[in-house]
Write a protein that holds these residues in place. Structure first.
Motif, mmCIF file in Angstrom:
data_model
loop_
_atom_site.group_PDB
_atom_site.id
_atom_site.type_symbol
_atom_site.label_atom_id
_atom_site.label_comp_id
_atom_site.label_asym_id
_atom_site.label_seq_id
_atom_site.Cartn_x
_atom_site.Cartn_y
_atom_site.Cartn_z
ATOM 1 N N TYR A 78 -10.683 -2.299 -1.643
ATOM 2 C CA TYR A 78 -10.162 -2.778 -0.453
ATOM 3 C C TYR A 78 -10.357 -2.533 0.067
ATOM 4 N N GLY A 79 -8.409 -2.135 0.122
ATOM 5 C CA GLY A 79 -7.461 -1.752 1.364
ATOM 6 C C GLY A 79 -6.642 -3.354 2.196
ATOM 7 N N PRO A 80 -5.607 -3.649 2.531
ATOM 8 C CA PRO A 80 -4.628 -3.949 2.552
ATOM 9 C C PRO A 80 -5.759 -5.221 3.698
ATOM 10 N N THR A 81 -5.898 -4.967 4.739
ATOM 11 C CA THR A 81 -6.506 -6.054 4.848
ATOM 12 C C THR A 81 -7.563 -6.528 4.938
ATOM 13 N N MET A 82 -8.929 -6.236 4.159
ATOM 14 C CA MET A 82 -9.376 -7.232 3.689
ATOM 15 C C MET A 82 -8.292 -8.138 2.069
ATOM 16 N N LEU A 83 -7.973 -7.484 1.778
ATOM 17 C CA LEU A 83 -7.609 -7.969 0.364
ATOM 18 C C LEU A 83 -6.639 -9.154 1.101
ATOM 19 N N ALA A 84 -5.610 -8.842 2.529
ATOM 20 C CA ALA A 84 -5.102 -9.893 3.158
ATOM 21 C C ALA A 84 -5.857 -11.326 3.276
ATOM 22 N N ALA A 85 -7.095 -11.192 4.190
ATOM 23 C CA ALA A 85 -7.388 -11.870 4.304
ATOM 24 C C ALA A 85 -8.282 -12.806 3.656
ATOM 25 N N VAL A 86 -9.068 -12.420 2.172
ATOM 26 C CA VAL A 86 -8.775 -13.253 1.118
ATOM 27 C C VAL A 86 -8.126 -13.738 0.605
ATOM 28 N N ALA A 87 -6.830 -13.339 0.469
ATOM 29 C CA ALA A 87 -5.821 -14.110 0.170
ATOM 30 C C ALA A 87 -5.419 -15.615 1.051
ATOM 31 N N MET A 132 -0.981 -20.029 -6.390
ATOM 32 C CA MET A 132 -1.400 -18.745 -6.205
ATOM 33 C C MET A 132 -1.109 -17.124 -7.211
ATOM 34 N N PHE A 133 -0.060 -17.294 -6.637
ATOM 35 C CA PHE A 133 0.527 -15.720 -6.313
ATOM 36 C C PHE A 133 1.827 -15.982 -7.325
ATOM 37 N N GLY A 134 2.683 -16.869 -7.827
ATOM 38 C CA GLY A 134 3.764 -16.559 -8.267
ATOM 39 C C GLY A 134 4.535 -17.086 -7.548
ATOM 40 N N SER A 135 5.785 -17.104 -8.135
ATOM 41 C CA SER A 135 7.468 -17.502 -7.397
ATOM 42 C C SER A 135 7.381 -16.232 -6.651
ATOM 43 N N GLN A 136 8.224 -15.836 -5.605
ATOM 44 C CA GLN A 136 8.549 -15.386 -4.954
ATOM 45 C C GLN A 136 9.562 -13.901 -5.299
ATOM 46 N N THR A 137 9.900 -14.150 -6.278
ATOM 47 C CA THR A 137 10.949 -13.023 -7.112
ATOM 48 C C THR A 137 9.489 -11.944 -8.127
ATOM 49 N N ASP A 138 8.103 -12.386 -8.273
ATOM 50 C CA ASP A 138 7.260 -11.844 -9.744
ATOM 51 C C ASP A 138 5.780 -11.832 -8.966
ATOM 52 N N CYS A 139 6.066 -12.346 -7.980
ATOM 53 C CA CYS A 139 5.411 -12.585 -6.675
ATOM 54 C C CYS A 139 3.691 -11.599 -6.995
ATOM 55 N N GLN A 140 3.173 -11.543 -7.004
ATOM 56 C CA GLN A 140 1.753 -9.880 -7.211
ATOM 57 C C GLN A 140 0.870 -10.451 -6.262
ATOM 58 N N ILE A 141 0.925 -9.931 -4.409
ATOM 59 C CA ILE A 141 -0.044 -10.031 -3.816
ATOM 60 C C ILE A 141 -1.120 -8.769 -4.112
ATOM 61 N N ARG A 192 0.928 -1.521 -0.206
ATOM 62 C CA ARG A 192 0.019 -0.072 -0.016
ATOM 63 C C ARG A 192 0.896 1.214 -0.150
ATOM 64 N N THR A 193 1.875 1.030 0.847
ATOM 65 C CA THR A 193 3.188 2.430 0.856
ATOM 66 C C THR A 193 3.398 2.371 -1.145
ATOM 67 N N GLN A 194 3.212 1.832 -1.503
ATOM 68 C CA GLN A 194 4.223 1.740 -2.827
ATOM 69 C C GLN A 194 3.000 2.738 -3.975
ATOM 70 N N THR A 195 3.592 3.543 -5.452
ATOM 71 C CA THR A 195 2.701 3.567 -5.990
ATOM 72 C C THR A 195 1.756 2.661 -6.590
ATOM 73 N N GLN A 246 -2.443 -2.800 -8.717
ATOM 74 C CA GLN A 246 -3.049 -2.496 -7.538
ATOM 75 C C GLN A 246 -4.049 -2.360 -7.201
ATOM 76 N N LYS A 247 -5.439 -2.557 -8.608
ATOM 77 C CA LYS A 247 -6.803 -2.364 -8.302
ATOM 78 C C LYS A 247 -7.470 -2.109 -7.074
ATOM 79 N N HIS A 248 -6.934 -3.421 -6.901
ATOM 80 C CA HIS A 248 -7.987 -4.438 -6.074
ATOM 81 C C HIS A 248 -8.012 -3.920 -4.348
ATOM 82 N N LEU A 249 -6.555 -3.769 -4.202
ATOM 83 C CA LEU A 249 -5.987 -3.069 -2.736
ATOM 84 C C LEU A 249 -6.434 -1.860 -2.536
ATOM 85 N N LYS A 250 -6.261 -0.863 -3.617
ATOM 86 C CA LYS A 250 -6.951 0.164 -3.502
ATOM 87 C C LYS A 250 -8.546 0.147 -2.900
#
Length: 131
Positions: free
Chosen positions: A77-86, A122-131, A63-66, A71-75
């Motif tokens: 729903y917010g970080p906590t809700m997105l974290a809970a769904v994941a 679900m999220f890709g490898s360590q280097t390309d993870c997009q959560i 969230r602190t990044q641009t 990141q439209k879902h992060l914007k």
């Protein structure tokens, strides 16, 4: 139970586990209904709590990044809700895969064995993870 009202009243994100998982931050309600198994084992809630913790850290950090299009879902729903769904989705998939291998003898440790593969699927490898 009115999850949205509870979340709004307490000003928190609420996760209601069940045949489908219901997540609300008081403004939005999301349902995680991905396939799981009929088996619930001791320690499964502990795994969910651990996933919630790490995903919450990552989404708050993100969230602190641009914001960009990914990141439209992060914007929205917010970080906590997105974290809970994941976290719910991750728990359900680890449960499904462990049950497919171990059936009714499945333990939480069998779910732990599935974490690496489930995460990458679900999220890709360590280097390309997009959560």
């Amino acid at each position: 139970m009115d999850v949205k009202l509870l979340a709004k009243t307490l000003q928190v994100t609420v996760v209601l586990k069940g045949s489908v998982d219901i997540v609300s931050n008081g403004a939005y309600v999301l349902v995680v209904g991905t396939e799981t198994s009929p088996r619930r084992c001791g320690g499964q809630g502990d795994l969910l709590a651990g996933f919630l913790s790490i995903f919450s850290y990552w989404t708050h950090l993100k969230r602190t990044q641009t914001y960009d299009n990914q990141q439209k879902h992060l914007k929205l729903y917010g970080p906590t809700m997105l974290a809970a769904v994941a976290a719910c989705a991750m728990t359900r998939e680890c449960n499904r895969r462990a049950f497919a291998k171990c059936r009714r003898a499945m333990l939480a440790s069998d779910m732990i064995d599935e974490i690496g593969a489930v995460f990458e699927d679900m999220f890709g490898s360590q280097t390309d993870c997009q959560i």
